[in-house]
Every structure is written in C-alpha cells, then in structure tokens.
Design a protein around this motif. Structure first.
Motif, PDB file in Angstrom:
ATOM      1  N   GLY A  56     -10.028  16.528   2.292  1.00 56.75           N
ATOM      2  CA  GLY A  56     -11.673  16.666   2.665  1.00 56.75           C
ATOM      3  C   GLY A  56     -11.767  17.067   4.152  1.00 56.75           C
ATOM      4  N   GLY A  57     -10.825  17.321   4.775  1.00 55.03           N
ATOM      5  CA  GLY A  57     -11.444  17.725   5.971  1.00 55.03           C
ATOM      6  C   GLY A  57     -11.108  19.199   6.551  1.00 55.03           C
ATOM      7  N   LEU A  58     -12.322  19.168   7.202  1.00 53.52           N
ATOM      8  CA  LEU A  58     -12.219  20.696   7.783  1.00 53.52           C
ATOM      9  C   LEU A  58     -11.396  20.694   9.832  1.00 53.52           C
ATOM     10  CD1 LEU A  58     -12.600  23.579   7.605  1.00 53.52           C
ATOM     11  CD2 LEU A  58     -15.198  22.748   8.699  1.00 53.52           C
ATOM     12  N   LEU A  59     -10.412  21.853   9.005  1.00 48.05           N
ATOM     13  CA  LEU A  59      -9.718  21.657  10.964  1.00 48.05           C
ATOM     14  C   LEU A  59     -10.566  23.138  11.230  1.00 48.05           C
ATOM     15  CD1 LEU A  59      -5.985  20.909   9.827  1.00 48.05           C
ATOM     16  CD2 LEU A  59      -7.900  19.769  10.563  1.00 48.05           C
ATOM     17  N   ILE A  60     -10.722  23.715  11.985  1.00 50.90           N
ATOM     18  CA  ILE A  60     -10.866  25.327  13.034  1.00 50.90           C
ATOM     19  C   ILE A  60      -9.587  24.823  13.551  1.00 50.90           C
ATOM     20  CG2 ILE A  60     -12.597  26.705  14.485  1.00 50.90           C
ATOM     21  CD1 ILE A  60     -14.668  24.305  13.628  1.00 50.90           C
ATOM     22  N   SER A  61      -8.833  26.753  12.999  1.00 56.01           N
ATOM     23  CA  SER A  61      -7.687  26.478  14.083  1.00 56.01           C
ATOM     24  C   SER A  61      -8.311  26.864  15.041  1.00 56.01           C
ATOM     25  CB  SER A  61      -6.416  28.077  13.112  1.00 56.01           C
ATOM     26  OG  SER A  61      -7.875  29.500  13.569  1.00 56.01           O
ATOM     27  N   GLU A  62      -7.502  26.988  16.213  1.00 57.60           N
ATOM     28  CA  GLU A  62      -7.101  27.788  18.148  1.00 57.60           C
ATOM     29  C   GLU A  62      -8.276  29.104  17.641  1.00 57.60           C
ATOM     30  OE1 GLU A  62      -3.293  27.634  18.937  1.00 57.60           O
ATOM     31  OE2 GLU A  62      -2.655  27.103  16.776  1.00 57.60           O
ATOM     32  N   GLY A  63      -8.364  29.783  18.806  1.00 55.05           N
ATOM     33  CA  GLY A  63      -8.666  30.861  18.684  1.00 55.05           C
ATOM     34  C   GLY A  63      -7.576  31.701  18.894  1.00 55.05           C
ATOM     35  N   THR A  64      -7.653  32.327  17.371  1.00 53.28           N
ATOM     36  CA  THR A  64      -6.672  34.142  16.585  1.00 53.28           C
ATOM     37  C   THR A  64      -7.104  35.054  17.307  1.00 53.28           C
ATOM     38  OG1 THR A  64      -6.402  31.243  15.256  1.00 53.28           O
ATOM     39  CG2 THR A  64      -5.575  34.196  15.019  1.00 53.28           C
ATOM     40  N   MET A  65      -6.026  35.811  18.134  1.00 51.54           N
ATOM     41  CA  MET A  65      -6.555  37.551  18.245  1.00 51.54           C
ATOM     42  C   MET A  65      -6.110  37.904  16.730  1.00 51.54           C
ATOM     43  SD  MET A  65      -6.542  36.544  21.855  1.00 51.54           S
ATOM     44  CE  MET A  65      -6.493  35.629  22.982  1.00 51.54           C
ATOM     45  N   ILE A  66      -7.464  39.047  17.143  1.00 53.00           N
ATOM     46  CA  ILE A  66      -7.767  39.791  16.093  1.00 53.00           C
ATOM     47  C   ILE A  66      -7.321  41.084  15.887  1.00 53.00           C
ATOM     48  CG2 ILE A  66     -10.114  38.624  15.981  1.00 53.00           C
ATOM     49  CD1 ILE A  66     -11.177  41.095  16.456  1.00 53.00           C
ATOM     50  N   ALA A  67      -6.713  41.029  17.094  1.00 62.86           N
ATOM     51  CA  ALA A  67      -5.970  42.499  17.135  1.00 62.86           C
ATOM     52  C   ALA A  67      -5.098  42.562  18.559  1.00 62.86           C
ATOM     53  CB  ALA A  67      -6.607  43.962  17.478  1.00 62.86           C
ATOM     54  N   GLN A  68      -4.126  43.073  19.352  1.00 62.54           N
ATOM     55  CA  GLN A  68      -3.143  43.260  20.332  1.00 62.54           C
ATOM     56  C   GLN A  68      -4.110  42.820  21.357  1.00 62.54           C
ATOM     57  OE1 GLN A  68       0.175  42.225  20.505  1.00 62.54           O
ATOM     58  NE2 GLN A  68       0.228  42.223  22.435  1.00 62.54           N
ATOM     59  N   GLU A  69      -4.983  44.538  20.932  1.00 61.62           N
ATOM     60  CA  GLU A  69      -5.732  45.072  22.612  1.00 61.62           C
ATOM     61  C   GLU A  69      -7.148  44.361  22.549  1.00 61.62           C
ATOM     62  OE1 GLU A  69      -8.301  48.642  21.870  1.00 61.62           O
ATOM     63  OE2 GLU A  69      -8.724  47.990  20.118  1.00 61.62           O
ATOM     64  N   ALA A  70      -7.246  42.931  21.615  1.00 56.62           N
ATOM     65  CA  ALA A  70      -8.134  42.495  21.875  1.00 56.62           C
ATOM     66  C   ALA A  70      -7.587  41.051  22.110  1.00 56.62           C
ATOM     67  CB  ALA A  70      -8.853  41.485  20.483  1.00 56.62           C
ATOM     68  N   GLY A  71      -6.526  40.789  22.839  1.00 53.70           N
ATOM     69  CA  GLY A  71      -5.872  39.687  22.951  1.00 53.70           C
ATOM     70  C   GLY A  71      -5.564  39.781  25.033  1.00 53.70           C
ATOM     71  N   GLY A  72      -4.540  39.233  25.051  1.00 53.25           N
ATOM     72  CA  GLY A  72      -4.798  39.235  27.144  1.00 53.25           C
ATOM     73  C   GLY A  72      -4.101  37.901  27.556  1.00 53.25           C
ATOM     74  N   MET A  73      -3.835  36.254  26.783  1.00 54.13           N
ATOM     75  CA  MET A  73      -3.049  35.316  27.236  1.00 54.13           C
ATOM     76  C   MET A  73      -2.279  34.814  26.141  1.00 54.13           C
ATOM     77  SD  MET A  73      -5.689  31.624  26.289  1.00 54.13           S
ATOM     78  CE  MET A  73      -6.974  32.902  27.422  1.00 54.13           C
ATOM     79  N   PRO A  74      -1.562  34.572  26.896  1.00 54.58           N
ATOM     80  CA  PRO A  74       0.191  33.970  26.819  1.00 54.58           C
ATOM     81  C   PRO A  74       0.133  32.592  26.291  1.00 54.58           C
ATOM     82  CG  PRO A  74      -0.128  33.831  29.424  1.00 54.58           C
ATOM     83  CD  PRO A  74      -1.250  34.699  28.736  1.00 54.58           C
ATOM     84  N   GLY A  75       0.553  32.964  25.094  1.00 53.01           N
ATOM     85  CA  GLY A  75       0.935  31.933  24.307  1.00 53.01           C
ATOM     86  C   GLY A  75       0.051  31.759  23.329  1.00 53.01           C
ATOM     87  N   ALA A  76      -1.318  32.493  22.942  1.00 54.04           N
ATOM     88  CA  ALA A  76      -1.985  31.960  21.906  1.00 54.04           C
ATOM     89  C   ALA A  76      -2.077  32.795  20.808  1.00 54.04           C
ATOM     90  CB  ALA A  76      -3.944  33.159  22.444  1.00 54.04           C
ATOM     91  N   PRO A  77      -2.038  32.275  19.826  1.00 52.87           N
ATOM     92  CA  PRO A  77      -1.225  33.496  18.497  1.00 52.87           C
ATOM     93  C   PRO A  77      -2.409  34.682  18.045  1.00 52.87           C
ATOM     94  CG  PRO A  77      -2.960  31.602  17.615  1.00 52.87           C
ATOM     95  CD  PRO A  77      -2.872  31.772  19.519  1.00 52.87           C
ATOM     96  N   GLY A  78      -1.623  34.986  16.908  1.00 54.06           N
ATOM     97  CA  GLY A  78      -2.226  36.601  16.434  1.00 54.06           C
ATOM     98  C   GLY A  78      -3.180  36.725  15.208  1.00 54.06           C
ATOM     99  N   VAL A  79      -3.671  37.299  13.942  1.00 55.74           N
ATOM    100  CA  VAL A  79      -3.432  37.040  12.898  1.00 55.74           C
ATOM    101  C   VAL A  79      -3.556  38.197  12.145  1.00 55.74           C
ATOM    102  CG1 VAL A  79      -6.328  37.110  12.204  1.00 55.74           C
ATOM    103  CG2 VAL A  79      -4.691  36.381  10.659  1.00 55.74           C
ATOM    104  N   HIS A  80      -3.397  39.775  13.391  1.00 55.62           N
ATOM    105  CA  HIS A  80      -2.831  40.724  13.185  1.00 55.62           C
ATOM    106  C   HIS A  80      -1.498  41.633  12.563  1.00 55.62           C
ATOM    107  CE1 HIS A  80      -1.129  41.438  17.610  1.00 55.62           C
ATOM    108  NE2 HIS A  80      -2.328  40.465  17.547  1.00 55.62           N
ATOM    109  N   SER A  81      -0.066  40.850  12.707  1.00 56.84           N
ATOM    110  CA  SER A  81       0.623  41.229  11.690  1.00 56.84           C
ATOM    111  C   SER A  81       1.274  40.251  11.090  1.00 56.84           C
ATOM    112  CB  SER A  81       1.579  40.983  13.130  1.00 56.84           C
ATOM    113  OG  SER A  81       2.290  39.717  13.346  1.00 56.84           O
ATOM    114  N   LYS A  82       2.050  41.439  10.192  1.00 57.72           N
ATOM    115  CA  LYS A  82       2.850  40.519   8.709  1.00 57.72           C
ATOM    116  C   LYS A  82       3.275  39.169   9.327  1.00 57.72           C
ATOM    117  CE  LYS A  82       3.337  44.715   6.106  1.00 57.72           C
ATOM    118  NZ  LYS A  82       4.484  45.170   5.402  1.00 57.72           N
TER     119      LYS A  82
END
Length: 384
Positions: A56-82
């Motif tokens: 019953g506890g809530l976790l908020i994920s680390e910041g997750t890139m919405i697209a390749q062009e929205a990124g620019g930080m090595p080691g940060a995850p995305g949620v735009h590929s399979k």
C-alpha cells in the motif's frame, strides 16, 4: 502536541485511482544506473524498487525520458522504446508483488541537456542555462521550440504515458519542476518569448497545460500527477514572486482537470546536491506552500510535499494536514523506510558519494533494520 509513533502517516488514503495504506512516498530520485546507450533500466533497478516497495505504499520512479530528443543525461532511463518498456514491466511487477504502487515520472530536460548527447538542445526560449563559473558565451546554445515542436513534444508526453501504462505503472507524474523543460516555460528566468507561449502567465502556462490535458485524456486524469518546485533555485530558477506564479498555475491545472490525482510540490530546500537543515527551518526562511496546498485540497485533489523532512517533522506535519510526505535521501539508505518510521527505528545515514555511481554499492546493498538484527547492531546509527 503529542505525536504518536505512527501518526496520520499510516492512515489509508486514495490518490486519484490509486488506493494506498500509508502516506510515506518514495521521491523521484535520479540514480543514473540505466544503460548509457539505450536508456534501458538495469537489472539492479528491479531489486532497487522491489526493496523500497511496501504494501500500500507509493513509489515515484526516477525521471524517465519521454523521447530520445527529450533526453541528454547519460544513465537516465527512458520509456519510449520496446526494450525500455519491457524492463520497466519487470520493475513494476516486482513492486506489485509486495503490494506496492508505482507511478512513472515523465521527463524532458530542455535547455539543461548535455549537447554532446543530443542533436538539438531545446528550450522554452534561447536563454541558456549558465552554470556557476561559466560565462554566457560558454553555455550550450539553446534552440527555442516552435509551435510545431511544442505539438511534437506534447505527443511525446502522451505516447510516454501510454507506454508507462503498458509497462504496468499505476499512473504517471508529469515533471514540471527543477528547471527542466516544462518549468522552463513557466518561469521568466528561462522564458522570454514574445509569442503565445511567453509573456503573460496564461501564455507561459499554455504548453505545460496542454501536456497535462493531453496526458489526462490519454490514460485517465485520475492516474496523472504533476510535480512543481515553486521555491526552488536549482538550475538557475526562482521567480521574484514564486507564489504569484505557482498558485495561479496550480489553480489553472485544477480548473482544467479537477480530478487530477495529485499535485506534488517541492519545498524550499535550496539545492538538491547539498545537505541542508530540516524542512521546518527552511520554511521559515523561504516562505511556504500553504496557499497551494489549500487550493489543491479545496479542489478535492491530493497534495504531496517533499523537502528535507525528518521522521519527527513528517509526523508532526501529518498531524496538521492531509498531505502525503515524499522522502528522497533517507529512502536511499533505508529501503524499509516506512517500517522504520512507523516503529521509530533509527535510520541508516546515506552516502552521497554513491548517489550516481554505476554499480550496486549505495544502491541495492543497504540492509533493512531487521536484516541488521537489532537496533544495537546499527553502526553508525542516527535518528533523523
């Protein structure tokens, strides 16, 4: 006022479509453990989030890139590929196996992106982010998003939200804080546009509001939260009258989406990269978020608050409000943080030097209190 061991932190609460059993929330913490080439979360991340999940506890994920062009930080995850979606599904399954809930923080960097990692550094305007010790001429060139670019980025947010639901997340948090892209539109420090996206508050709100509306339509508003940092100075931000900007912004969001799950505000802890005194002291120095909370509560939504809370100040705060308390650094070193707070067990101190290192040390090797065997076995120990 006598504060009980559990306090209201351990009363159940429903946040939009998400039922919770307590109000101790994991903050969205950048840890830079994803694959630097693909943005796929590492196998370590499965264990990291599983450890911090609770019934019953809530976790908020680390910041997750919405697209390749929205990124620019090595080691940060995305949620735009399979591949990214598939790995996140393993993570959300691990959280759900313990009865936990998890939302995905949707992130676009904007003008603070590393120019060596993206073809274009996008921003609300061409105003660069000038780091300490850097001259304006040394700052990376920023390209102002055109209306067509804004439409494309709005689509990125929508697709990322849909991908997050496909990956098993219980909802999403739109990252509108800390000097990143949406915050860059909100604040005059980074937005000097003269078109329909700059100048007046209504214009500066236009793109962030379009994102909130579009994401809400795509996955259901009761699975959408928004993060803001009205009092923050990180990455060159801070309005001269922050409440004069962010109270209308909150009211605008609530008027457009009265059933939004929550608004998550960062308190006035000045720098995320430095230690500071506890939250209550900073509130006296930097102002407070009471008027924003009041607007959120009046609209029937939930208010999440982060900003240097300790066990003591969190319990006291929830005696006076209905807030959910968001913990960052203490949750890094104490994977069983809700249980420690509930039982007044001491907290293990965190090691800042391991926050962004690439391996398990300082990430998944912190023991729970029970794994330590007893309170006396904790060394060093600190009640925070």
């Amino acid at each position: 006022m006598t504060v009980t061991a559990a306090s209201r932190l351990f009363e159940p609460i429903t946040v939009g479509a998400i039922p919770l059993k307590h109000r101790v929330v994991l903050a969205p913490l950048t840890r830079l453990r994803a694959n630097k080439e693909t943005g796929v979360p590492s196998d370590l991340a499965i264990e990291y989030y599983r450890q911090r999940a609770s019934d019953g506890g809530l976790l908020i994920s680390e910041g997750t890139m919405i697209a390749q062009e929205a990124g620019g930080m090595p080691g940060a995850p995305g949620v735009h590929s399979k591949e990214q979606i598939s790995k996140w599904k393993e993570i959300t399954d691990a959280v759900h196996s313990k009865g936990g809930k998890i939302v995905c923080q949707l992130w676009a960097l904007g003008r603070v992106a590393d120019p060596s990692l993206v073809s274009t550094v996008w921003g609300a305007s061409t105003l660069p982010f000038v780091q300490d010790g850097q001259s304006p001429s040394e700052a990376p060139k920023v390209t102002q998003l055109t209306p067509k670019d804004i439409e494309r980025f709005t689509g990125h947010y929508v697709q990322a939200a849909k991908n997050a639901i496909e990956a098993g997340f219980d909802g999403v948090e739109v990252h509108g804080a800390n000097g990143y892209l949406l915050d860059q539109f909100l604040q005059s420090k980074s937005n000097n546009r003269t078109d329909e996206y700059g100048g007046s508050l209504e214009n500066r709100f236009r793109f962030p509001l379009a994102v909130i509306n579009a994401v809400s339509k795509a996955i259901g508003v009761e699975r959408v939260g928004l993060r803001m940092s009205p009092l923050g100075t990180f990455q060159g931000m801070r309005e001269d009258d922050p409440i004069g900007v962010f109270l209308p912004w909150a009211q605008t969001v609530l008027a457009a989406q009265p059933k939004i799950a929550y608004i998550h505000a960062v308190g006035p802890r000045p720098e995320g990269l430095k230690d500071a005194d506890e939250y209550d002291t900073l509130m006296l120095v930097s102002g407070n978020l009471d008027v924003i909370r009041d607007a959120v509560v009046k609209a029937g939504s939930r208010f999440l608050i982060a900003g240097g809370f300790t066990t003591k100040s969190a319990k006291a705060h929830t005696e006076q409000t209905d807030d959910l308390i968001v913990f960052g650094r203490p949750f890094i070193a104490n994977p069983d943080l809700p249980e420690r707070i509930k039982n007044d067990w001491p907290l293990t101190p965190y090691d800042r030097s391991t926050f962004y290192t690439p391996d398990a040390h300082g990430y998944t090797d912190y023991p729970t209190y029970k794994e330590e065997g007893s309170q006396d076995a904790l060394a060093p120990k600190a009640v925070l």
